[in-house]
Design a protein around this motif. Sequence first.
Motif, short mmCIF file in Angstrom:
data_model
loop_
_atom_site.label_atom_id
_atom_site.label_comp_id
_atom_site.label_asym_id
_atom_site.label_seq_id
_atom_site.Cartn_x
_atom_site.Cartn_y
_atom_site.Cartn_z
N GLU A 188 0.83 -1.22 0.00
CA GLU A 188 0.00 0.00 0.00
C GLU A 188 0.86 1.26 0.00
OE1 GLU A 188 -2.87 0.54 3.22
OE2 GLU A 188 -3.51 -1.54 2.79
N LYS A 189 1.89 1.22 0.82
CA LYS A 189 2.71 2.39 1.02
C LYS A 189 4.16 1.92 1.03
CE LYS A 189 1.59 6.53 3.56
NZ LYS A 189 0.73 7.09 4.58
N PRO A 190 4.83 1.96 -0.11
CA PRO A 190 6.19 1.43 -0.15
C PRO A 190 7.08 2.14 0.87
CG PRO A 190 5.37 1.88 -2.36
CD PRO A 190 4.35 2.43 -1.41
N GLY A 191 7.90 1.38 1.53
CA GLY A 191 8.81 1.94 2.54
C GLY A 191 8.10 2.23 3.85
N TYR A 192 6.98 1.56 4.08
CA TYR A 192 6.10 1.84 5.24
C TYR A 192 6.85 1.82 6.56
CZ TYR A 192 2.14 1.10 8.42
OH TYR A 192 1.23 1.20 9.43
N LEU A 193 7.51 0.70 6.82
CA LEU A 193 8.14 0.54 8.12
C LEU A 193 9.34 1.49 8.29
CD1 LEU A 193 7.03 -1.28 10.27
CD2 LEU A 193 8.88 -2.88 9.86
N THR A 194 10.04 1.74 7.18
CA THR A 194 11.17 2.67 7.24
C THR A 194 10.68 4.07 7.57
OG1 THR A 194 11.99 1.36 5.39
CG2 THR A 194 13.28 3.30 6.00
N MET A 195 9.55 4.44 6.96
CA MET A 195 8.98 5.76 7.25
C MET A 195 8.56 5.85 8.72
SD MET A 195 6.85 6.27 3.78
CE MET A 195 5.56 7.30 4.40
N ALA A 196 7.98 4.74 9.20
CA ALA A 196 7.57 4.72 10.61
C ALA A 196 8.79 4.88 11.50
CB ALA A 196 6.85 3.42 10.93
N GLU A 197 9.89 4.25 11.08
CA GLU A 197 11.12 4.35 11.86
C GLU A 197 11.63 5.79 11.87
OE1 GLU A 197 13.86 1.15 10.90
OE2 GLU A 197 15.49 2.30 11.83
N HIS A 198 11.49 6.44 10.73
CA HIS A 198 11.90 7.86 10.68
C HIS A 198 11.08 8.69 11.65
CE1 HIS A 198 13.70 7.25 6.42
NE2 HIS A 198 14.56 6.96 7.39
N LEU A 199 9.79 8.38 11.70
CA LEU A 199 8.91 9.11 12.62
C LEU A 199 9.37 8.87 14.07
CD1 LEU A 199 6.34 10.83 12.51
CD2 LEU A 199 5.00 8.75 12.75
N PHE A 200 9.65 7.61 14.36
CA PHE A 200 10.12 7.20 15.68
C PHE A 200 11.38 7.96 16.07
CE2 PHE A 200 12.62 4.51 18.46
CZ PHE A 200 11.72 3.82 19.27
N LYS A 201 12.27 8.15 15.07
CA LYS A 201 13.57 8.76 15.37
C LYS A 201 13.59 10.26 15.17
CE LYS A 201 16.50 4.76 14.48
NZ LYS A 201 17.29 4.06 13.46
N SER A 202 12.51 10.78 14.55
CA SER A 202 12.49 12.22 14.27
C SER A 202 12.77 13.02 15.53
CB SER A 202 11.12 12.59 13.69
OG SER A 202 10.61 13.72 14.35
N LYS A 203 13.49 14.11 15.39
CA LYS A 203 13.88 14.85 16.60
C LYS A 203 12.67 15.42 17.33
CE LYS A 203 14.84 19.33 14.39
NZ LYS A 203 13.58 19.98 14.68
#
Lengths: 957, 258
Positions: A839-854
């Motif tokens: 549905e959303k390529p790179g889904y989990l990586t994007m979520a990880e970015h959110l998790f790590k976002s400052k």
Amino acid sequence: MKKEEEKSYVGLYIILSFILAVTNVWALWNEIVGKRPWKEYQARYYDLEYDNAKKKYDDAVLAFEQQDEQDLYKAVEQKLDKAKNEFEKPKIQLKYKKILDELRALDKNELAPLTFESIVTRNKMMEAEYQYGKHKYLHGTRNREESKRNILELDDKSKKLAEKIKLVEEKRVELQSGLDRFKGAITKYTKELESHSSNMLNYKETMVKLESRRPQLQVYQVHLEELNEVDRCMSCHVGIDKKESVSEEQPYALHPRKDVYLDNHPPERFGCALCHEGQARATTSPKKAHGEVEYWLEPMHKGKVAQSSCVKCHDRGEELVGGEEIWKAIKLVEELGCYGCHPIEGFDKDKNSMIGPDLVEISSKVNPAWLVSWLQGPKSFRSSTRMPDFKLNEDDAIAITSYLWQNSEGFEPGELEEFDEETVEEGAFIFESIGCLACHSDVEEDGKIHGPNLARIGEKMNYEYLVSWLLEPKNHQPRTKMPDLRLDEEDAKYVAAFLTSLKSGYLEVLSSEEFLTDEKTAGRGKDLVNRYGCFGCHKIQGMEEKTKIGVELSEIGSKHIHLFDFGLLEKELLHGVGLESSHENIGEARRAWLRAKLTDPRQFDEGRYKRPEDKLRMPDFNLTKDEIETLLVLLTGMREGDLPESYIAKLEGEKRSLVEGKRVIDKFNCMGCHQFSIDTLHLKDGVVAKGMVKLEDEENLYFQLWEDNEGLGRKAGETMQIANEDIKSMSRSEGGDIGEFIIDYHVEVEGRVAEEAKVFTPPVLYGEGKKVQGPWLFDFLEEPVALRPWLDVRMPTFKMTEDEATVLARYFAALEKEEYPYEYIAETKEKYLEEKEKEKPGYLTMAEHLFKSKNVNCASCHVRGDITPEGEPADWAPDLSKARDRLKPDWIVNWLLDPQLIQPGTKMPKFFREGVFQDIFPGTPDEQAVALKDLLMNLPDEMLKQQADESESEEEE
Amino acid sequence: MKKFAGRYNIICFLAIAMLSLVLFFGNSRNILAAYEGGAVSNGGTITGTVKIAGDAPEAKTLKVDKDQATCGHDDIPSEALIVSGDSAIKNAVVSITKISKGKKFEGGTTTIDQKGCVFIPHVSMVPPGSTIELLNSDDIMHNLHSWSMKNTAFNEGVTGHGKLPKTFEFPETIKITCDVHKWMTSWLIVQENPYYAITGADGKFKLEGVPAGTYTVQAWQESLGKTTQEVTVSAGGEAKADFELEEKSKKKRKRKRK
């Protein structure tokens, strides 16, 4: 001497005839009236009912006759007259008549013929359908074809007719409404007039009905087929299940708490005597019917005693509405441990529990001087103790102590130690902060009874035993409720030092300790232990196999009255309850004996010669009058005989889960630390609000809603001001008793505001079933681990049985109507993520970015596996690597969307508002929270392990 | 005559409408009825100093153990209690506790900033019902956590250079913290009336435009608590009121270091 023929017997005959006549009259009277007292009651009930209705009618008449009401009534009457006059006017009449004629013409010329035709058609059709069926078997297909055609034709015709009728009827309605318009005002005022007098008229009608249709006097009888019992109580108690009460007086009164008792137990199925006992079949006198006659085995249960019958059908573990007394009694029996001496069916089921502590290590545990004093009156050392008073003198106490000493093992207690103030203070700090206060108190009796009061514990316990006990209680007492607080040895020593410092100068020093090793003294002690059956409640070396010494109580409520030994007190005790002999009312007499027994167990020995070994042995429990009355309800209910299966209220499903869970919760005193429910406010306008009171002042309270509230138009999380005068009632949250001590500490010592200090209290378990996964909870209960680094108070290891942990885990699930024990968690399956990625390529990586976002930066506070945040451990947040197995996915999403809604006051902030973080993870807050949840349920290993380039941060000491 | 009566009616109507409006709001929200602002002619003044009783305690510092790139590597001076050489206390709040009528309530703090991991200002004040902008001037996330009892509490993350507007309805003293950086604390006082002052470093305060009368004046400081005294103000006069706050003796229970 007269001759026989000359003698006259007239006088004798007259007398005998007279006697015969009188006897006949009496027999007749007795048959019709004397033996049927219910007739009088019934008649009186109907009179009362009539009087009641009459009174209401009179009141209504009086109200109607009030000047104001009369004025209103007359005004409407005038309006009605005027409307009538208006209607009578020739012009109006002419128009009215015209329409009326039209209507009648319509009815006569159109509607009637059509209706008639329609009926005829229908009849013909029925005939045709019959013919069709007949032809099928008798004639050829030709005839059938014909009749089928016939049916279709008729069907068609009737449809057309129906349409025509509909048209005509529409026209008719139009005409009718034309007519109504003329009479509109008249109808309106007539109705209004009626509304003024309707009350009166209704009552009048009821009154007339009651008068004219008064039921014949008769025996009302319920036949309980399965029990083969007949219940005629309602022949006198006519009004018992009526909606309205006509009198408070018996036998006319309405059943008290009818909604609980009668509505849940309809008399046609349960009768009255199933709960109330008595001789329900008797109709010749109230005394007989109530079973208050000689030798009747089950006299009537009146008032609270009727609750004794609840346990005939209901499980004893269930807290029943309307069964408050018997529930209190059951709890009391469990608390007092009556079943230690008396076998009682249904009690003593929990094998992972004990009544009194094991005494096999007593010599290393306590100070002998304390034991000697304790045995002579436990309550004078600790008034809240469950240990009853055996009325032992000093010699007896010394003998028992000597026996116990010589039959216990353990280490030699060391010399009495004194500790410096600093050590004691440190111990006090640990004692107060890790959670001991949930069950124990270090000040004199403050009502906390789950664990022993420790205000004088220093006088009792040996320091070394205490240290060892604190480190692992079950090592010393395998069945103790005291959990393991996972103290290290240093902490255990501090706490033990503090506890041994708690003294009040209560004890006198023993003059000599020689008796402890004297065998003769011990021999006498052994006899005493055997005599008083100490082993019923305590484990004593060499007496493990002994059986309970008390009389079995399982059927005490049916025990024959002549088996109760009243001693010399029979008259006195029976007079006390208004009886001349025990047979007059066996139930009351039995209760009188039991009451006396519980009040002063050995009083029946008074004034009698008894050999020492025959004397009564039951100890004094110091029960209050209320407690005794409560126990009597249960004892009365413990009777022989079972009801048929269909009457038994089985405890099943969700209800069973809740009842069993509550039992374990009470056993381990979970509510001493955890809050289980929230406050419920009932406002006067009918609105019910759920949440927590935050602040109360003279006029208002400030209430934080935990659930959206339509009635108040407010959302969960909001705090609102509610005036005290608008509140009808409030039921407070349950549990979390230790919270106030913890808050107090953080306010007093650390200078925090109280609201902030709440963070340091044990977690609220309201909604826990929605939060955690069942299998995780089971594991956690069996072997708790620290989840919240900031807490000083800690979840102890209860070493509960697997069954207990299961029951608890199921309780939380049942409370929230969640699945248990198995639940499908899609997030952890490969397919789920594959679809998300599609549905959303790179889904989990994007979520990880959110998790790590400052600007989210979960790792700033949360531990994840090996990686710890900066700062002190007390400021860290829970380990995120545990989320996958611990938390329910839906809960994580709700939590992330607004943590304050789930745990008001939590330090976890809300991050996801509309329109934020679009550059990192485009979507709604919901989608962002779901993505983070999916990440947490699938945290990649590399996020949990310290990486070479990340491990620069210095290790704190 | 007729014309006059007409006007009279309108005035009557307006008066009743106003009254019912006041009653309506008064009943629905007790707080609005609590203080009525207007013109005060020839008001008096209350002045004074807030000092600490006894010796001035040592100034404390707060350890920065997180996000040092933004918050700095050095310890931050604690603002929990700032005492000058002559025992004067900074950031004490002096206010009249119960006054139903007086000068118009205007002003108050409009923003609270988080800059260099410190709340600026440390103590702020707003009238009930006002909205305040909570800012984050740093480049890292801060969370704003209000520990309020009467006003709806909140705890929200604020992105670097972001802001969060919040409205406070009921008068109360609210502690606001950033839980990510535990040393960060700020106090917001939602004040019932305009008679308040926050002392400067010299501990001095001045309450102006006070209608003549006797009032309870309160001095409060976050670490020292509060004290009150009765002060009588004459029309146009100046009343003196000095306060001394005492340091509470704390229960001693130390935490063992492991």
